[in-house]
Enzyme design. Structure first.
Site, PDB file in Angstrom:
ATOM      1  N   ALA A  10      52.276  63.686 -68.416  1.00 26.19           N
ATOM      2  CA  ALA A  10      51.597  63.331 -69.667  1.00 26.19           C
ATOM      3  C   ALA A  10      50.103  63.549 -69.467  1.00 26.19           C
ATOM      4  O   ALA A  10      49.452  62.810 -68.732  1.00 26.19           O
ATOM      5  CB  ALA A  10      51.879  61.879 -70.019  1.00 26.19           C
ATOM      6  N   GLY A  13      44.149  65.046 -71.294  1.00 24.80           N
ATOM      7  CA  GLY A  13      42.928  65.862 -71.281  1.00 24.80           C
ATOM      8  C   GLY A  13      41.841  65.174 -70.464  1.00 24.80           C
ATOM      9  O   GLY A  13      40.804  65.766 -70.170  1.00 24.80           O
ATOM     10  N   ASP A  16      41.944  61.559 -65.245  1.00 28.61           N
ATOM     11  CA  ASP A  16      43.027  60.950 -64.465  1.00 28.61           C
ATOM     12  C   ASP A  16      44.315  61.762 -64.541  1.00 28.61           C
ATOM     13  O   ASP A  16      44.893  62.132 -63.514  1.00 28.61           O
ATOM     14  CB  ASP A  16      43.283  59.516 -64.951  1.00 28.61           C
ATOM     15  N   CYS A 106      52.665  50.905 -77.593  1.00 24.87           N
ATOM     16  CA  CYS A 106      52.876  52.350 -77.486  1.00 24.87           C
ATOM     17  C   CYS A 106      53.680  52.667 -76.227  1.00 24.87           C
ATOM     18  O   CYS A 106      54.665  53.402 -76.278  1.00 24.87           O
ATOM     19  CB  CYS A 106      51.532  53.070 -77.482  1.00 24.87           C
ATOM     20  N   CYS A 204      42.878  54.059 -78.660  1.00 30.40           N
ATOM     21  CA  CYS A 204      42.643  55.491 -78.854  1.00 30.40           C
ATOM     22  C   CYS A 204      42.460  55.888 -80.305  1.00 30.40           C
ATOM     23  O   CYS A 204      41.833  56.891 -80.600  1.00 30.40           O
ATOM     24  CB  CYS A 204      43.767  56.300 -78.206  1.00 30.40           C
TER      25      CYS A 204
HETATM   26  N1  LIG Z   1      47.605  61.775 -75.881  1.00 31.22           N
HETATM   27  C1  LIG Z   1      48.190  61.746 -74.689  1.00 31.22           C
HETATM   28  N2  LIG Z   1      49.024  62.733 -74.311  1.00 31.22           N
HETATM   29  C2  LIG Z   1      49.646  62.720 -73.112  1.00 31.22           C
HETATM   30  N3  LIG Z   1      49.487  61.730 -72.231  1.00 31.22           N
HETATM   31  C3  LIG Z   1      48.676  60.713 -72.547  1.00 31.22           C
HETATM   32  C4  LIG Z   1      47.983  60.654 -73.781  1.00 31.22           C
HETATM   33  N4  LIG Z   1      47.258  59.512 -73.805  1.00 31.22           N
HETATM   34  C5  LIG Z   1      47.483  58.897 -72.636  1.00 31.22           C
HETATM   35  N5  LIG Z   1      48.343  59.600 -71.871  1.00 31.22           N
HETATM   36  C6  LIG Z   1      48.867  59.254 -70.526  1.00 31.22           C
HETATM   37  O1  LIG Z   1      48.740  57.866 -70.311  1.00 31.22           O
HETATM   38  C7  LIG Z   1      47.860  57.620 -69.207  1.00 31.22           C
HETATM   39  C8  LIG Z   1      46.992  56.402 -69.460  1.00 31.22           C
HETATM   40  O2  LIG Z   1      46.297  56.589 -70.653  1.00 31.22           O
HETATM   41  P1  LIG Z   1      44.847  55.981 -70.923  1.00 31.22           P
HETATM   42  O3  LIG Z   1      44.558  56.210 -72.360  1.00 31.22           O
HETATM   43  O4  LIG Z   1      44.796  54.636 -70.373  1.00 31.22           O
HETATM   44  O5  LIG Z   1      43.968  57.024 -70.149  1.00 31.22           O
HETATM   45  P2  LIG Z   1      42.962  57.010 -68.940  1.00 31.22           P
HETATM   46  O6  LIG Z   1      43.273  55.948 -67.950  1.00 31.22           O
HETATM   47  O7  LIG Z   1      41.596  57.112 -69.460  1.00 31.22           O
HETATM   48  O8  LIG Z   1      43.426  58.402 -68.292  1.00 31.22           O
HETATM   49  P3  LIG Z   1      42.917  59.887 -68.591  1.00 31.22           P
HETATM   50  O9  LIG Z   1      41.666  60.053 -67.768  1.00 31.22           O
HETATM   51  O10 LIG Z   1      44.050  60.746 -68.110  1.00 31.22           O
HETATM   52  O11 LIG Z   1      42.683  60.007 -70.083  1.00 31.22           O
HETATM   53  C9  LIG Z   1      47.073  58.915 -69.039  1.00 31.22           C
HETATM   54  O12 LIG Z   1      46.628  59.067 -67.720  1.00 31.22           O
HETATM   55  C10 LIG Z   1      48.092  59.959 -69.430  1.00 31.22           C
HETATM   56  O13 LIG Z   1      48.994  60.240 -68.378  1.00 31.22           O
END
Ligand SMILES: Nc1ncnc2c1ncn2[C@@H]1O[C@H](COP(=O)(O)OP(=O)(O)OP(=O)(O)O)[C@@H](O)[C@H]1O
Length: 363
Positions: A10, A13, A16, A106, A204
């Site tokens: 997943a 963008g 992480d 979610c 988000c």
């Molecule tokens: N729109 C999306 N499409 C695909 N995967 C997502 C999406 N939003 C979140 N994820 C997955 O869920 C995880 C946790 O989401 P979160 O929004 O907490 O992001 P984060 O910790 O800031 O990570 P990243 O730096 O990858 O955005 C992400 O690392 C990703 O694997």
């Protein structure tokens, strides 16, 4: 297919999940990247530049990385499911006088099931995300989530609702790394822009983090339906007027629009009378909470009362407590008073670093 197997990653963008995808690719997995479009940022009524994870830029960033490393990337449009479930619930919860937890909802109801369905279609054994958490199989045969090594970034709190069936096929490649190390890895991958990317929004789909504007946008008649109400003290004394109870959350101190000569906090929200109860900080303290719709992770059930650390919000250090399970509800008795229990938020239980489970705080 490679010996390691095929994994659907997943990719938001962000740094992480991008590093997670590359890490698995370099470990020899057959990686397929997928970006979920959960929400049309442009339609949210905010002034924000498109910086959320569903923006075209983010999708392009994920795709460019996949192309660069030579693995496939897909876009999955889940706007309908996400809108019907997560966003509608977000608005409904505020209208019910509670504080919603959309990321948990979610993960529990949308993200994992959408990813699993796609993983099956693409013949992937596993899915992976960039969450900072760890997963292992416990002696009792259950899949256990534990805290990520980076205490500041640990995201186990938002994962309490993921089912055993889904955990069995989930990997969290970043669990044993710190955010700093992940940014460094992005730099070493030659991805300087990615390495610098800021953290994603807390919620988000809410532009500029302005949930009040978002509520008005989603429910244009909200102000006519609810309108102004009273700020009261816990003895019922009216001390002022507010713009409507959905615009307040438990523990809030700033932005109340009222000055009473001492710091005052929202201690209760009463939708029936459109009242917001204000009190001093100590009035936020409680020694007991009830948690509904629980999902247990480490054990199938708690046969007897058990000591655990309970977190009542994401960035909470956690408090010592005793858990007593009553079917679908957990009674939590805190060793010391805790401040700011907000109905609707998640309460998450830990045994050491292991996630015991969680649920939603009740009134
Ligand atoms: N729109 C999306 N499409 C695909 N995967 C997502 C999406 N939003 C979140 N994820 C997955 O869920 C995880 C946790 O989401 P979160 O929004 O907490 O992001 P984060 O910790 O800031 O990570 P990243 O730096 O990858 O955005 C992400 O690392 C990703 O694997």
């Amino acid at each position: 297919m490679s010996k390691k197997g095929r994994v659907l990653v997943a990719m938001s963008g962000g740094v992480d999940s991008s590093v997670a995808a590359v890490m698995l690719h370099e470990q020899g997995y057959d990686v397929i990247g997928i970006t979920m479009k959960t929400w049309d940022y442009a339609s949210a009524g905010g002034s924000s530049k498109e910086t959320g994870c569903c923006s075209l830029d983010s999708i392009n960033d994920a795709r460019a990385l996949a192309v660069g490393y030579g693995f496939p990337h897909y876009i999955l449009d889940i706007r309908d499911e996400f809108g019907d479930y997560v966003i509608d619930n977000f608005v409904d919860e505020y209208i019910a006088g509670r504080t919603p937890n959309p990321c948990v909802l979610c993960n529990t109801h949308i993200k994992w099931s959408a990813l699993m369905k796609r993983a099956d279609k693409l013949d992937c054994e596993f899915i992976a995300t960039g969450h900072y958490a760890n997963i292992r199989m416990h002696d009792n045969g259950r899949y256990v989530i534990s805290k990520g090594r980076d205490e500041n970034k640990d995201q186990s709190y938002v994962l309490w609702g993921v089912s055993q069936e889904n955990l069995a096929r989930t990997q969290f490649p970043l669990g044993s790394f710190t955010k700093k190390e992940i940014r460094q890895m992005a730099l070493e991958m030659g991805q300087a822009e990615l390495a610098k990317k800021s953290e994603s929004y807390e919620i988000c789909f809410v532009p500029d983090n302005d949930y009040r504007a978002f509520l008005r946008h989603k429910r244009p008649t909200l102000d006519q339906e609810i309108g102004p109400g009273n700020f009261i003290l816990s003895d019922g004394t009216v001390v002022g007027q507010h713009i409507g109870y959905p615009y307040f959350t438990i523990g809030q101190r700033k932005g109340l629009g009222i000055a009473l000569g001492k710091p005052m906090f929202v201690i209760e929200i009463l939708p029936e009378s459109n009242s917001v109860v204000l009190g001093e900080e100590h009035e936020l303290e409680k020694s007991q909470a009830f948690v509904r719709d629980i999902n247990l992770v480490k054990y199938a059930s708690l046969e007897r009362p058990m000591e655990a650390v309970t977190k009542i919000r994401y960035k909470d250090a956690g408090a010592e407590s005793v858990l007593t399970q009553q079917g679908n509800v957990m009674q939590v008795d805190f060793a010391h008073q805790v401040k700011g229990i907000a109905p609707g938020q998640s309460a998450v239980f830990y045994e050491g670093n292991d996630l015991l489970g969680g649920g939603f705080l009740m009134k």
